[in-house]
Design an enzyme around this catalytic site. Structure first.
Site, PDB file in Angstrom:
ATOM      1  N   ASP A 128       3.014   2.508   7.783  1.00 40.19           N
ATOM      2  CA  ASP A 128       1.721   1.855   7.533  1.00 40.19           C
ATOM      3  C   ASP A 128       1.872   0.496   6.849  1.00 40.19           C
ATOM      4  O   ASP A 128       1.572   0.341   5.669  1.00 40.19           O
ATOM      5  CB  ASP A 128       0.848   2.797   6.687  1.00 40.19           C
ATOM      6  CG  ASP A 128      -0.630   2.454   6.844  1.00 40.19           C
ATOM      7  OD1 ASP A 128      -0.952   1.536   7.614  1.00 40.19           O
ATOM      8  OD2 ASP A 128      -1.457   3.128   6.195  1.00 40.19           O
ATOM      9  N   ASP A 167       0.858  -1.195   0.000  1.00 43.05           N
ATOM     10  CA  ASP A 167       0.000   0.000   0.000  1.00 43.05           C
ATOM     11  C   ASP A 167       0.889   1.239   0.000  1.00 43.05           C
ATOM     12  O   ASP A 167       0.607   2.228   0.668  1.00 43.05           O
ATOM     13  CB  ASP A 167      -0.930  -0.013   1.218  1.00 43.05           C
ATOM     14  CG  ASP A 167      -2.051   1.038   1.115  1.00 43.05           C
ATOM     15  OD1 ASP A 167      -2.374   1.475  -0.010  1.00 43.05           O
ATOM     16  OD2 ASP A 167      -2.600   1.421   2.164  1.00 43.05           O
TER      17      ASP A 167
HETATM   18  N1  LIG Z   1       5.557   7.012  13.153  1.00 41.77           N
HETATM   19  C1  LIG Z   1       4.829   8.087  12.785  1.00 41.77           C
HETATM   20  N2  LIG Z   1       5.335   9.341  12.925  1.00 41.77           N
HETATM   21  C2  LIG Z   1       4.610  10.428  12.572  1.00 41.77           C
HETATM   22  N3  LIG Z   1       3.362  10.377  12.073  1.00 41.77           N
HETATM   23  C3  LIG Z   1       2.790   9.166  11.894  1.00 41.77           C
HETATM   24  C4  LIG Z   1       3.479   7.953  12.224  1.00 41.77           C
HETATM   25  N4  LIG Z   1       2.675   6.922  11.954  1.00 41.77           N
HETATM   26  C5  LIG Z   1       1.543   7.435  11.472  1.00 41.77           C
HETATM   27  N5  LIG Z   1       1.579   8.786  11.417  1.00 41.77           N
HETATM   28  C6  LIG Z   1       0.500   9.688  10.950  1.00 41.77           C
HETATM   29  O1  LIG Z   1      -0.754   9.038  11.109  1.00 41.77           O
HETATM   30  C7  LIG Z   1      -1.399   8.845   9.840  1.00 41.77           C
HETATM   31  C8  LIG Z   1      -2.101   7.469   9.812  1.00 41.77           C
HETATM   32  O2  LIG Z   1      -1.171   6.447  10.026  1.00 41.77           O
HETATM   33  P1  LIG Z   1      -1.090   5.148   9.103  1.00 41.77           P
HETATM   34  O3  LIG Z   1      -0.061   4.240   9.691  1.00 41.77           O
HETATM   35  O4  LIG Z   1      -0.909   5.551   7.687  1.00 41.77           O
HETATM   36  O5  LIG Z   1      -2.514   4.454   9.352  1.00 41.77           O
HETATM   37  P2  LIG Z   1      -3.819   4.266   8.426  1.00 41.77           P
HETATM   38  O6  LIG Z   1      -3.931   2.803   8.279  1.00 41.77           O
HETATM   39  O7  LIG Z   1      -4.909   4.801   9.249  1.00 41.77           O
HETATM   40  O8  LIG Z   1      -3.592   4.975   7.113  1.00 41.77           O
HETATM   41  C9  LIG Z   1      -0.287   8.989   8.823  1.00 41.77           C
HETATM   42  O9  LIG Z   1      -0.768   9.474   7.583  1.00 41.77           O
HETATM   43  C10 LIG Z   1       0.648   9.985   9.470  1.00 41.77           C
HETATM   44  O10 LIG Z   1       0.225  11.311   9.207  1.00 41.77           O
HETATM   45 MG   LIG Z   2      -1.945   5.166   5.955  1.00 42.79          MG
END
Ligand SMILES: Nc1ncnc2c1ncn2[C@@H]1O[C@H](COP(=O)(O)OP(=O)(O)O)[C@@H](O)[C@H]1O
Ligand SMILES: [Mg+2]
Length: 279
Positions: free
Chosen positions: A185, A168
């Protein structure tokens, strides 16, 4: 802020001291900035399975390793125990992938802990120390775009050398940290060798990179890095420092009926998942 219920047990366990604020809530998780002693970290709380969408589709979870055959049978039957097992497997898949990728030298947030359905990891920050923006929120000069594109292709190669396809990868799941792009993610990451859809997912990941950076440096849209990388992988000669040209001649004349049928099945499954998501 007041700690959300799902983070309380981590506070009770002493893994988190305070919850600072909620970051953008993604499709499938809520993400919080938390304090742990002197450190600021990131806590990712997975939404309930029913609130999640397409990525648990069969093609991602195919051939996932489970602990035992009872679990596997229950998951196949979709019993309550089976659904719980599937849920746990889904959530722990991200922390497993983060550990493997960090060990392989891929730029991902360092994983610290996984407790009660919450992943505690490094907060990726920008130069000011704030939570880093997603690539999608940024603009680039053509040269910057080319540089990031090359760097991220190297990350994709490293991941594949570690046996993992992100599945993804896009401008929404790459953050621009102070030292450059960081990939996030990963609950849907697939095993490159054991999943029949791995090739298609790798090609899609790489096309996404070319399309995004192609907005700033249009020639990147016409490259064939994905096919080139997969071909090297398939022949067992891929390594992290391999030279890539972005050119690849697709073999002509040979029609692999099996793969055509698989493509059609995949397209159908994806369309079904898309519809489900729209509901
Ligand atoms: N380790 C991290 N550091 C900073 N921001 C993060 C981190 N992990 C996630 N985020 C923020 O949270 C959002 C959602 O996280 P993500 O892992 O992409 O989950 P989802 O499955 O909901 O898309 C990301 O787009 C980012 O902006
Ligand atoms: Mg995401």
């Amino acid at each position: 802020m007041k700690a959300p219920a799902r983070l309380r047990s981590l506070i009770d366990e002493g893994l988190i001291d305070t919850v600072v604020r909620q970051l953008m809530s993604g499709k499938e998780a809520m993400v919080f900035v938390v304090r742990c002693g002197d450190d600021t970290r990131c806590a990712k709380v997975y939404k309930e399975a029913t609130q999640r969408s397409f990525r648990q589709a069969v093609d991602y979870t195919e051939n996932r390793k489970v602990k035992n055959t009872r679990q596997a049978r229950a998951m196949a039957k979709g019993t309550r125990f089976g659904r719980q097992a599937q849920e746990a497997a889904w959530q722990s898949a991200e922390v497993d992938a983060l550990h493997r990728l960090a060990a392989a030298g891929v730029r991902v947030p360092a994983p610290y802990n996984f407790h009660d359905g919450v992943l505690l990891m490094e907060l990726v920050t920008d130069v000011r120390g704030d939570a880093a923006p997603r690539l999608n929120d940024m603009g680039f000069t053509p040269d910057q775009a080319r540089g990031h594109h090359q760097m991220l292709l190297r990350q994709v190669v490293r991941m594949l050398c570690a046996g993992i396809v992100h599945g993804d990868l896009s401008e929404f799941n790459i953050l621009l940290g102070a030292d450059g792009p960081v990939i996030i993610d990963l609950p849907q990451a697939v095993d490159a060798a054991g999943n029949n859809h791995a090739e298609r997912m790798l090609l899609r990941d790489v096309v996404n990179l070319g399309d995004f950076f192609g907005r700033f440096a249009p020639e990147l849209r016409d490259t064939r890095y994905g096919h080139e990388i997969w071909d090297l992988y398939r022949r067992g000669v891929l390594h992290p420092d391999v030279t890539l040209s972005g050119r690849f001649e697709l073999p002509r004349g040979v029609i692999d009926v099996g793969s055509v049928v698989r493509e059609i099945d995949d397209a159908r499954a994806e369309e079904a998942a898309r519809r489900l998501r729209m509901q």
